[in-house]
Scaffold this motif. Sequence first.
Motif, short mmCIF file in Angstrom:
data_model
loop_
_atom_site.label_atom_id
_atom_site.label_comp_id
_atom_site.label_asym_id
_atom_site.label_seq_id
_atom_site.Cartn_x
_atom_site.Cartn_y
_atom_site.Cartn_z
N PRO A 256 -17.93 35.91 -30.00
CA PRO A 256 -19.28 35.39 -30.28
C PRO A 256 -19.49 35.21 -31.78
O PRO A 256 -19.00 36.03 -32.56
CB PRO A 256 -20.19 36.50 -29.75
N PRO A 257 -20.21 34.17 -32.19
CA PRO A 257 -20.60 34.08 -33.60
C PRO A 257 -21.51 35.26 -33.93
O PRO A 257 -22.12 35.85 -33.02
CB PRO A 257 -21.36 32.76 -33.68
N PRO A 258 -21.61 35.64 -35.22
CA PRO A 258 -22.37 36.85 -35.58
C PRO A 258 -23.77 36.90 -35.00
O PRO A 258 -24.23 37.96 -34.57
CB PRO A 258 -22.42 36.78 -37.11
N LEU A 380 -29.20 34.69 -43.76
CA LEU A 380 -29.28 33.82 -44.93
C LEU A 380 -29.99 32.51 -44.61
O LEU A 380 -29.64 31.81 -43.67
CB LEU A 380 -27.88 33.53 -45.46
N GLU A 381 -31.04 32.20 -45.41
CA GLU A 381 -31.82 30.98 -45.19
C GLU A 381 -31.57 29.94 -46.28
O GLU A 381 -31.66 28.74 -46.02
CB GLU A 381 -33.32 31.32 -45.17
N LEU A 382 -31.32 30.40 -47.50
CA LEU A 382 -31.19 29.47 -48.62
C LEU A 382 -29.95 29.82 -49.43
O LEU A 382 -29.70 30.99 -49.72
CB LEU A 382 -32.45 29.58 -49.49
N LEU A 383 -29.19 28.77 -49.80
CA LEU A 383 -27.96 28.99 -50.55
C LEU A 383 -27.83 27.93 -51.63
O LEU A 383 -27.87 26.73 -51.34
CB LEU A 383 -26.77 28.92 -49.57
N ASN A 384 -27.71 28.38 -52.86
CA ASN A 384 -27.59 27.45 -53.99
C ASN A 384 -26.15 27.44 -54.48
O ASN A 384 -25.63 28.44 -54.94
CB ASN A 384 -28.53 27.91 -55.11
N LEU A 385 -25.50 26.27 -54.36
CA LEU A 385 -24.09 26.15 -54.74
C LEU A 385 -23.89 25.14 -55.85
O LEU A 385 -22.76 24.72 -56.10
CB LEU A 385 -23.28 25.70 -53.50
N HIS A 386 -24.94 24.73 -56.52
CA HIS A 386 -24.78 23.57 -57.41
C HIS A 386 -23.86 23.86 -58.59
O HIS A 386 -23.76 25.00 -59.06
CB HIS A 386 -26.14 22.98 -57.81
N THR A 387 -23.14 22.81 -58.98
CA THR A 387 -22.16 22.90 -60.05
C THR A 387 -21.10 23.98 -59.77
O THR A 387 -20.89 24.90 -60.56
CB THR A 387 -22.86 23.14 -61.41
N THR A 388 -20.51 23.89 -58.58
CA THR A 388 -19.35 24.74 -58.25
C THR A 388 -18.28 23.83 -57.67
O THR A 388 -18.52 22.65 -57.45
CB THR A 388 -19.70 25.83 -57.21
N GLN A 389 -17.11 24.41 -57.36
CA GLN A 389 -15.98 23.61 -56.90
C GLN A 389 -15.92 23.49 -55.38
O GLN A 389 -14.91 23.10 -54.83
CB GLN A 389 -14.67 24.27 -57.38
N ARG A 403 -29.39 30.96 -39.50
CA ARG A 403 -30.71 30.72 -40.11
C ARG A 403 -30.64 29.88 -41.36
O ARG A 403 -31.66 29.67 -42.01
CB ARG A 403 -31.37 32.05 -40.46
N LEU A 404 -29.46 29.44 -41.73
CA LEU A 404 -29.31 28.67 -42.95
C LEU A 404 -30.04 27.34 -42.82
O LEU A 404 -29.75 26.54 -41.93
CB LEU A 404 -27.83 28.43 -43.25
N GLN A 426 -26.54 22.56 -37.36
CA GLN A 426 -27.38 23.72 -37.67
C GLN A 426 -28.72 23.66 -36.94
O GLN A 426 -29.37 24.68 -36.74
CB GLN A 426 -27.68 23.78 -39.18
N THR A 427 -29.14 22.43 -36.60
CA THR A 427 -30.47 22.26 -36.03
C THR A 427 -30.46 22.65 -34.56
O THR A 427 -29.61 22.20 -33.80
CB THR A 427 -30.90 20.79 -36.16
N ASN A 428 -31.39 23.46 -34.18
CA ASN A 428 -31.48 23.89 -32.78
C ASN A 428 -32.25 22.81 -32.00
O ASN A 428 -33.44 22.88 -31.80
CB ASN A 428 -32.21 25.24 -32.71
#
Length: 491
Positions: A256-258, A380-389, A403-404, A426-428
């Motif tokens: 099962p997923p987490p 986790l609802e919000l994740l900021n990845l800007h300016t990464t590889q 919940r992302l 991701q959308t239910n």
Amino acid sequence: MDQLWIFLGRLHPIAVHLPIGIFLLLALVELADRVAPPARLGPGLRTLVLSVGLGAALTAALCGWLLAADGSYDVTLLDRHRWLGLSFSLLTALLFAVRRWPRLYASTLFATIILLGAAGHIGGALTHGENYLRPTVATSRRSVSPDPMQALVFEHVVQPIFEQRCIACHGPTKSNGDLRLDSHTQLAKGGKTGPAIKAGEADASLLVRRAHLPLDAKGHMPPRGKPQLTDDEVALLVWWIEAGAPAGKRVAELSPPPAIAELVASYLGVPRPPPPDRAAMLATAERLERKLGILIRPLTAEGPWLAANARLQFAQFGDAELAELAPISAALHWLDLGETAVTDAGLAALGAMKNLRRLQLDRTALTDAGLTRLSGLTQLELLNLHTTQVTDIGLMALGGLPRLRTLYLWNTRMTPEAVAKFGAQQTNRRAIARWEAEISALGARIRSEQFSANFGEALASPPAMPGPPPPTKPVPASNSSKAAPKVRPDL
Ligand code: HEC
């Protein structure tokens, strides 16, 4: 008038108790008459009791007949109960007729009581189910081994859901729509429309489709007014069907997923770890603030929840410093690691931050490998990845975060196409479709409550509902000679 019949029918379960009481008491008194003669029942009194009893029996039978037409009962049981009940009423009439012949009277009374017992027993089974009196040894979800991953998916999760929500109407006693949900074999047989589940395809499964119909819709299961499936229960059923609807498999075998693993655990009653203690967390936070030179603040007036911000330490804050946050891991809701020196390897420390809601990793050395460290962050609802590889490959690691909802991706190597596809997953959609159906049903209700008045003004747009057309206004006489009104002959 229909309403009256239905009402009278529903009186049956109450009305039956009167003849039961009368005839049991009568039998008792007659018996006492033989054993201890002073308890005499004179012929006049006997006739009175018998006629009241007969009236009560006939009334109950009549109500029962009406109820049979209305209720959704098990057909075989209903048939037996109907004929036993009717025979009982006829016997009470016979009893009344033979009341002056003691031997005939005694044997008829005996037969009446036997029939009464039989009819009553089946009647009870009809209303409460056949096993009502037998205390059930529930395949209890509480009695499962403490490790939810070792629980049997069908037996410990799916079956109890059916038992709680469906079996009353889809079990051995009643099998509405010819569908029984009391075992995997019965379920596999399906109902009158065919198979209730399609292994691997929840959306194509009748059972799931019925559960997803709006509450008001005909065919929604369980029917309106009965205890409903919760969203969590639906999610568990959908997961099991998508995984092939197996019997006898353990939770771990279906990987099962987490988020589902968490639902299973909470469904099986495995206690969640209690939230950390506020005072202890605030004290530790203060110590760490001083030591690491970062900001750690409480997020709420109550509870232990914290927001930590390491951004302004830049290169001073690396993997070793991140590891120092371990004592407050469980209390962190927000964590800002933007512009710091943390690396993919150091992000392993995030594994313990199970309650994280917001995470900033922008302008760090993060790559796809680092994203795999986030897989346990089910909140986790919000994740900021800007300016990464990070690239589209890393995106896949985020698929298990239920919940992302918000991703910041400016200046990364992720492509809009891949992200759009990810977003769709991701959308239910099921939940949204259900809510939309509920909204449109509510919209219809609102419209049906709205008042409108009409004073005969011409309407800018045609009325939504067909009704009498508004009276047309007389055309005002025009002064223009060009468009001289035609003189009507009757003027
Ligand atoms: C109060 C009684 C009741 C309960 C509780 C109930 N059902 Fe039903 N169900 C019915 C009746 C009556 C029918 C037959 C009429 C119809 O098809 O709508 C039916 C039909 C069905 C059918 C269609 C069978 C076929 O092959 O046509 C499915 C699937 C179903 N139910 C699933 C469920 C599930 C799943 C639950 C529990 C979550 C449930 N029902 C709970 C009364 C009930």
